[in-house]
Design an enzyme around this catalytic site. Structure first.
Site, PDB file in Angstrom:
ATOM      1  N   ALA A  41      51.670  45.238  49.438  1.00  0.00           N
ATOM      2  CA  ALA A  41      51.187  46.503  49.363  1.00  0.00           C
ATOM      3  C   ALA A  41      49.650  46.297  48.951  1.00  0.00           C
ATOM      4  CB  ALA A  41      51.817  47.354  47.967  1.00  0.00           C
ATOM      5  N   GLY A  84      55.672  44.191  49.150  1.00  0.00           N
ATOM      6  CA  GLY A  84      56.040  45.531  49.944  1.00  0.00           C
ATOM      7  C   GLY A  84      56.274  45.134  51.379  1.00  0.00           C
ATOM      8  N   GLU A  97      59.876  43.979  51.339  1.00  0.00           N
ATOM      9  CA  GLU A  97      60.473  45.078  50.948  1.00  0.00           C
ATOM     10  C   GLU A  97      60.612  45.975  52.547  1.00  0.00           C
ATOM     11  OE1 GLU A  97      57.899  46.315  47.845  1.00  0.00           O
ATOM     12  OE2 GLU A  97      59.730  46.331  46.424  1.00  0.00           O
ATOM     13  N   GLU A 130      54.600  39.899  42.934  1.00  0.00           N
ATOM     14  CA  GLU A 130      54.078  40.987  41.954  1.00  0.00           C
ATOM     15  C   GLU A 130      54.060  40.598  40.482  1.00  0.00           C
ATOM     16  OE1 GLU A 130      56.262  41.366  44.405  1.00  0.00           O
ATOM     17  OE2 GLU A 130      56.155  43.569  45.366  1.00  0.00           O
TER      18      GLU A 130
HETATM   19  N1  CAA Z   1      46.379  43.525  49.577  1.00  0.00           N
HETATM   20  C1  CAA Z   1      45.039  43.775  50.006  1.00  0.00           C
HETATM   21  N2  CAA Z   1      44.478  42.758  50.693  1.00  0.00           N
HETATM   22  C2  CAA Z   1      45.165  41.555  51.053  1.00  0.00           C
HETATM   23  C3  CAA Z   1      46.335  41.421  50.763  1.00  0.00           C
HETATM   24  C4  CAA Z   1      47.090  42.518  49.939  1.00  0.00           C
HETATM   25  N3  CAA Z   1      48.434  42.353  49.740  1.00  0.00           N
HETATM   26  N4  CAA Z   1      46.844  40.102  51.155  1.00  0.00           N
HETATM   27  C5  CAA Z   1      45.752  39.703  51.962  1.00  0.00           C
HETATM   28  N5  CAA Z   1      44.877  40.557  51.626  1.00  0.00           N
HETATM   29  C6  CAA Z   1      43.418  40.408  52.072  1.00  0.00           C
HETATM   30  C7  CAA Z   1      42.572  39.248  51.375  1.00  0.00           C
HETATM   31  O1  CAA Z   1      42.143  39.992  50.201  1.00  0.00           O
HETATM   32  C8  CAA Z   1      41.757  38.978  52.464  1.00  0.00           C
HETATM   33  O2  CAA Z   1      40.556  40.029  52.582  1.00  0.00           O
HETATM   34  P1  CAA Z   1      39.318  39.738  52.568  1.00  0.00           P
HETATM   35  O3  CAA Z   1      38.947  38.679  53.593  1.00  0.00           O
HETATM   36  O4  CAA Z   1      38.416  40.781  52.501  1.00  0.00           O
HETATM   37  O5  CAA Z   1      38.775  38.849  51.243  1.00  0.00           O
HETATM   38  C9  CAA Z   1      42.147  38.718  53.571  1.00  0.00           C
HETATM   39  O6  CAA Z   1      43.542  39.953  53.625  1.00  0.00           O
HETATM   40  C10 CAA Z   1      42.969  37.681  54.038  1.00  0.00           C
HETATM   41  O7  CAA Z   1      43.634  37.239  53.090  1.00  0.00           O
HETATM   42  P2  CAA Z   1      43.223  35.518  52.364  1.00  0.00           P
HETATM   43  O8  CAA Z   1      41.973  35.236  52.567  1.00  0.00           O
HETATM   44  O9  CAA Z   1      43.932  35.615  50.740  1.00  0.00           O
HETATM   45  O10 CAA Z   1      44.127  34.666  53.314  1.00  0.00           O
HETATM   46  P3  CAA Z   1      44.822  33.053  52.702  1.00  0.00           P
HETATM   47  O11 CAA Z   1      45.382  32.734  53.965  1.00  0.00           O
HETATM   48  O12 CAA Z   1      44.136  32.362  51.982  1.00  0.00           O
HETATM   49  O13 CAA Z   1      46.065  33.610  51.676  1.00  0.00           O
HETATM   50  C11 CAA Z   1      47.911  35.000  50.985  1.00  0.00           C
HETATM   51  C12 CAA Z   1      47.064  34.377  52.175  1.00  0.00           C
HETATM   52  C13 CAA Z   1      48.658  33.858  50.389  1.00  0.00           C
HETATM   53  C14 CAA Z   1      48.928  35.776  51.725  1.00  0.00           C
HETATM   54  C15 CAA Z   1      47.038  35.651  50.201  1.00  0.00           C
HETATM   55  O14 CAA Z   1      46.434  36.714  50.891  1.00  0.00           O
HETATM   56  C16 CAA Z   1      47.994  36.634  49.021  1.00  0.00           C
HETATM   57  O15 CAA Z   1      48.514  35.956  48.120  1.00  0.00           O
HETATM   58  N6  CAA Z   1      47.930  37.800  49.572  1.00  0.00           N
HETATM   59  C17 CAA Z   1      48.463  38.735  48.186  1.00  0.00           C
HETATM   60  C18 CAA Z   1      50.059  38.773  48.183  1.00  0.00           C
HETATM   61  C19 CAA Z   1      50.703  39.332  47.435  1.00  0.00           C
HETATM   62  O16 CAA Z   1      50.630  39.349  46.038  1.00  0.00           O
HETATM   63  N7  CAA Z   1      51.516  40.363  47.922  1.00  0.00           N
HETATM   64  C20 CAA Z   1      51.971  41.586  46.952  1.00  0.00           C
HETATM   65  C21 CAA Z   1      51.280  42.716  46.634  1.00  0.00           C
HETATM   66  S1  CAA Z   1      52.027  43.869  45.395  1.00  0.00           S
HETATM   67  C22 CAA Z   1      53.196  44.567  45.965  1.00  0.00           C
HETATM   68  O17 CAA Z   1      53.420  44.330  47.381  1.00  0.00           O
HETATM   69  C23 CAA Z   1      53.815  45.669  45.162  1.00  0.00           C
HETATM   70  C24 CAA Z   1      54.939  46.563  45.827  1.00  0.00           C
HETATM   71  O18 CAA Z   1      56.230  45.948  45.747  1.00  0.00           O
HETATM   72  C25 CAA Z   1      54.879  47.590  46.414  1.00  0.00           C
END
Ligand code: CAA
Length: 260
Positions: A66, A111, A114, A134
């Site tokens: 998400a 998400g 999911e 999360e």
């Molecule tokens: N939400 C918003 N933006 C996201 C995102 C997310 N879940 N995942 C990645 N992005 C964005 C980053 O912010 C980045 O944007 P900018 O260039 O504007 O900074 C872009 O996508 C590229 O990502 P990274 O630079 O971080 O890429 P990376 O290769 O260094 O890392 C990754 C990849 C390990 C997947 C890392 O992006 C990451 O940890 N993302 C978040 C993953 C996460 O925590 N997901 C769970 C979300 S909570 C949820 O989903 C709740 C639920 O159950 C409903």
């Protein structure tokens, strides 16, 4: 509705849905969820569609979760509504009358995992990483992940994954039964399409009713599940697909199913 973040293409009874927001690793914001809901609703109504494939745009991610930037400012009420919206989409996919296959081509996190778990099953590429990060964000899975993962792989492994926030490799996800098959990223599209084409040749009613029996039967006790299965089995004998399938067998030819 003109979709901004979701692509849908239909050919030969197979729909390919792509979450297309690669600059955010296909993260699910409210708009993407709404578009996915519209697209899946339309595919459910479309009689020409027999199988649906879901994937993410680009080579890095299926869906990285998400949208954290959108969630960061949410109130508890808004987060509750957002969770319900995500869950409604996941339940809709799970209950569709046609199979939905997730082609996980990279990160499937939060998400994103999911969404993949709401599909009937997952094929993944070798570079895929799946997990529930999360708890690293001070929250917990909210689009059905705690329920679907524990039912799929059992509570012990589900708890390990959810409590640690760890990402696991495609190989480990295969060993744990999260995914059905792992192949190279270059092969993934073809492997999933090959299976979808095979399923699309079968009776849409037979496949759809079997999905119904498996999905709904999991929420029943075994004897109720058996009764439910028997009812659906019986109903299929009132369809043209059953007549065609059995006549074709007797006449030693391939069946041509019409889905009615
Ligand atoms: N939400 C918003 N933006 C996201 C995102 C997310 N879940 N995942 C990645 N992005 C964005 C980053 O912010 C980045 O944007 P900018 O260039 O504007 O900074 C872009 O996508 C590229 O990502 P990274 O630079 O971080 O890429 P990376 O290769 O260094 O890392 C990754 C990849 C390990 C997947 C890392 O992006 C990451 O940890 N993302 C978040 C993953 C996460 O925590 N997901 C769970 C979300 S909570 C949820 O989903 C709740 C639920 O159950 C409903």
């Amino acid at each position: 509705m003109e979709e901004k973040y979701v692509l849908a293409e239909i050919a030969d009874g197979i729909a390919q849905v792509t979450v297309n927001r690669p600059t955010s690793l296909n993260a699910l914001n409210a708009e993407v969820l709404a578009e996915l809901e519209c697209v899946f609703y339309e595919l459910e109504q479309d009689q020409s569609v027999q199988v649906v494939i879901v994937t993410g745009a680009g080579e890095k991610a299926f869906v990285a979760g998400a949208d954290i930037k959108e969630m960061a400012e949410m109130t508890a009420y808004q987060a509750h509504q957002f969770g319900l919206k995500g869950q409604r989409l996941m339940l809709f996919i799970e209950r569709m009358s046609k199979p939905v296959i997730a082609a996980v081509n990279g990160y499937a996190l939060g998400g994103g995992l999911e969404l993949a778990l709401a599909c009937d099953f997952i094929y993944a590429s070798e570079n895929a990483k799946v997990g529930f990060p999360e708890v690293t964000l001070g929250i917990m899975p909210g689009f059905g992940g705690t329920q679907n993962l524990a039912r799929l792989i059992g509570p012990a492994r589900a708890k390990e994954l959810v409590y640690s926030g760890r990402m696991i490799s495609a190989e480990k996800a295969l060993a744990w039964g999260v995914v059905n098959e792992v192949c190279s990223q270059a092969e993934l599209g073809a492997r999933v399409l090959e299976l979808a084409r095979e399923v699309a040749k079968r009776s849409p009613l037979g496949v759809g009713y079997a999905k119904n029996a498996i999905v709904n039967g999991l929420n029943m006790g075994k004897e109720d599940g058996f009764r439910y299965e028997a009812s659906l089995f019986g109903v299929l004998f009132a369809t043209e697909d059953q007549k065609e399938g059995m006549t074709a067998f007797v006449e030693k030819r391939k069946a041509a199913f019409l889905g009615k």
